[in-house]
Design an enzyme around this catalytic site. Structure first.
Site, PDB file in Angstrom:
ATOM      1  N   ASP B  92       1.000  -1.060  -0.252  1.00 46.63           N
ATOM      2  CA  ASP B  92      -0.001   0.105  -0.105  1.00 46.63           C
ATOM      3  C   ASP B  92       1.025   1.312  -0.021  1.00 46.63           C
ATOM      4  OD1 ASP B  92      -0.648   0.953   3.317  1.00 46.63           O
ATOM      5  OD2 ASP B  92       0.721  -0.676   2.865  1.00 46.63           O
ATOM      6  N   GLU B 156       0.227  -0.883   5.900  1.00 45.77           N
ATOM      7  CA  GLU B 156       1.375  -0.069   6.526  1.00 45.77           C
ATOM      8  C   GLU B 156       1.097   1.319   6.811  1.00 45.77           C
ATOM      9  OE1 GLU B 156       3.883   2.176   5.887  1.00 45.77           O
ATOM     10  OE2 GLU B 156       5.135   1.924   7.653  1.00 45.77           O
TER      11      GLU B 156
END
Lengths: 462, 462
Positions: B92, B156
């Site tokens: 991500d 994250e």
């Protein structure tokens, strides 16, 4: 009440619903001057007013284009020997953001509990339109007491930047004996009042820049100045722990009231408990040593109107931003000078900046403070009008707000202004769910008519 | 260099363009975890990785759904007697706002001056994908030195909220000898380095409420607390004039470095003049008594990441707003505890609030600080790998950023982490125009291969 007054009141009464409907039509037009996407709506509102002035009996009604939004001018001259009243108002309105806080759409007026809810219901369409309906009531009953002139602009909410030029270019046309403005409020419907003091305004936008791009706050946090933190520190230092503004020279020209004047001011009815309750606050806050009425009426103040910087969207982002911004304004009192204060703020704010950031200060529109003399004919006429219509002598008050062009009218046209407004604090102007009471709207029309009559009478015997 | 190493480097060289093209394809997918409108793209990126792991030689590659975005797991077990390396990364990316500051679209990768420009080019797609290509290079030349496992998550950037649960549920599957992560940077291409310390994170959102609605700043300015001014004062008081954070108890558990440790840290190359020049600042700023490297590496800090309140649109609006907000985060160092700091901040911030406002504090995700021992086998393997590939012994550094899950891996899996990253500060992660050097991408792949070889060798002779 004489025959003429009874006729006028009957006319107002019979046409009450139409007066309300027309105001509703005007309120539907989203004439937001601050936002360029509403440009056409602003023009539409101007044309609406021009048509209504003619329908109300004006001999002349015209649209004056400016570098910005147009000024609507109208007049009916019945006799050069009679005094002339020049009505000023504005047909533009504040932005309605945030829309989600409105209970009903800001430009789809709602009548509820004898109140009209819409952006501009009070400020200034409701208040301004009363004058056109009072005018109509007088022309329709052949009882116009003074010559009438109307100057309704479309940029008051953004600083009336083009009005001064219009006034200068049309001095002859605007010749009159007094200017009448309804854009202020009364203490309450039980305690009518007339605003005899307005605060001035100084408005600036500041920008603090740290690094030349947004940074990762882990990689750089603690190593370089964060412009948001810095901006907070700079803003915070603008006032001391006593609520006193720390800009050097800021208070130099402030006219302190005498003990008697302060006492008189504080005699106006004010209920602290319900004031706090209405705003849902546990404690008020302001400059030490002054009451709430004084803090708002006769003391200069500083407020941050907007602040933004960094990531303000959904979720978390660990950014150390490049820039932070704020919109800051100060309300001024006699004899502070708006341009001088703007200059003092700019110099001081720049001097506050540490070397680790760069600061840009951009002044916006400002306005001078103003005070009306209570021994003038115009004030007396207004006071008498309130006594007749409301059954009580109005209290002279010092308002917190600013109407910058009042001082400009004095300097350019040599004219004094009477601020005869009929709004209430709870009308929530500039806020979501702004409203205007139908009682105040109609009673205002009656009071305005009485003003004209008293003004003509008092001028005759002057 | 032995025959195997030559084969591997030839493989990398011959497939360089494909390695770049595949990364470009991955970068096209706007896998922004913070914004729910990109949910499907996040899933798309996960599937892309699963396919690439299989193509690279994984015996197993699977998508593990979570309460949020999925975790991609892959493995190739060649010999239970060999050590196992578990690679962690994230697919991500940070939001790309503000889009208008990008020179090329954030999700339409541009190759310019031997650099790849895109959101995620470095953090973390470029860095994470090097491991999959290193894996492919080793499987294709039959030179895999360790068993390999991959755990690539999709949250994250928003706090890895669901990772701990995944780790707990899959402890056996995740059994390994070391965790390898590439999500940090080197000092420069001339000065390779290995991050041996990470700061922790405490992140909160605060809301200050004054009156129950937006008010007219003329009518109320000076009479009631302005929540923006109040928020500025509260934020400003969080640090003293020495840049020291004033939250009671904040520094209690901070581990001070010894004089020798400080000297060693400050020996890392650091050019203040070019640091300032690159950011276009005249002066750095931070806690008195500490160098820039110390301020970022071993000292805790506080930054406002975002602030907003009042009117922030076009033009001027004289509002005294109801609310003001800020996103505030603190970077922590050993042995500060993230949850404890969040609690200390919350209590202190609420205590700062005057009675004229109401304050709400909402904690976001946090993370513990972490330090790696330089006498471990894994560290030595990484250090040797850099020596071989870069011709220089890497400098052990303390990074300013946070990778919260490093401490979680230790507590849940008993595993230490080696932070072998290849980014540069000028990659501008979390900023507009993020990029990753093709040199670093390819050199990183080579270094990773060498790590595996040294790690297997050192573990054998342990």
């Amino acid at each position: 009440m004489n025959k003429s007054e009874m006729e006028i009141n009957n006319f107002i009464d019979s046409n009450k619903q139409r007066f309300i409907d027309e105001l509703i039509d005007l309120l539907r037009i989203p004439s937001v001057s601050a936002d360029s996407k509403f440009k056409d709506d602003v023009a539409k509102a101007a044309n609406f007013l021009k048509d209504k002035l003619l329908a109300a009996g004006a001999d002349l009604a015209e649209i004056h284009e400016t570098a910005g939004h147009p000024v609507v001018y109208g007049e009916k001259i019945i006799d050069p020997q009679l005094p002339t009243v020049l009505v000023y108002g504005h047909y533009d309105v504040q932005p309605a953001d945030p829309y989600e806080l409105w209970d009903s759409p800001p430009f789809d007026p709602l009548i509820k509990d004898e109140r009209i809810y819409a952006r501009g219901a009070c400020d200034d369409k409701g208040q301004m339109y009363m004058h056109i309906k009072a005018f109509e009531a007088m022309t329709s009953t052949n009882s116009l007491a003074c010559n009438m002139k109307f100057m309704i602009e479309g940029e008051e909410e953004v600083g009336s930047d083009n009005l001064e030029h219009f006034v200068r270019e049309n001095k002859d046309k605007l010749n009159a004996d007094v200017i009448l403005i309804s854009d202020t409020s009364i203490i309450s419907n039980d305690n009518p009042s007339i605003t005899v003091g307005l605060r001035g305004l100084s408005y600036l936008e500041v920008e603090v820049t740290g690094p030349n791009r947004d940074l990762h706050s882990g990689v750089y946090g603690g190593a370089v100045a964060n412009p948001i933190n810095t901006l907070c520190e700079m803003i915070s230092s603008l006032k001391d722990e006593n609520g006193h503004i720390t800009i050097p020279g800021f208070y130099d020209k402030v006219e302190e009231l005498t003990k008697d004047e302060r006492n008189a001011l504080n005699e106006a009815p004010f209920d602290l408990a319900s004031y706090k309750k209405e705003l849902d606050i546990d404690q008020i806050h302001g400059e030490d040593g002054y009451t709430t009425l004084e803090r708002v009426g006769v003391r200069p103040t500083l407020d941050v109107n907007g602040i933004w910087g960094g990531y303000i969207g959904e979720g978390a982002k660990t950014v150390l931003p490049s820039k932070a911004h704020a919109k800051i304004s100060m309300r001024l009192v006699p004899n502070q000078d708006s341009e001088e204060i703007t200059k003092l703020f700019t110099e001081h704010f720049k001097s506050l900046a540490p070397e680790s950031v760069k600061v840009k200060v951009t002044p916006h529109h400002g306005g001078q403070p103003a005070v009306t003399k209570t021994d003038s004919i115009a004030y007396k006429a207004a006071s008498k009008a309130f006594e007749d219509a409301w059954g009580k002598t109005p209290i002279p008050t010092r308002d917190g707000g600013s109407i910058p062009i009042v001082a400009m009218f004095k300097s350019e046209l040599g004219l004094n202004t009477v601020l005869m407004g009929f709004g209430l604090d709870s009308d929530a102007i500039h806020s979501p769910n702004e409203s205007y009471g139908i009682f105040n709207y109609i009673k205002g029309i009656e009071t305005i008519v009485l003003f004209h009559q008293h003004f003509a009478r008092l001028k005759k015997i002057e």
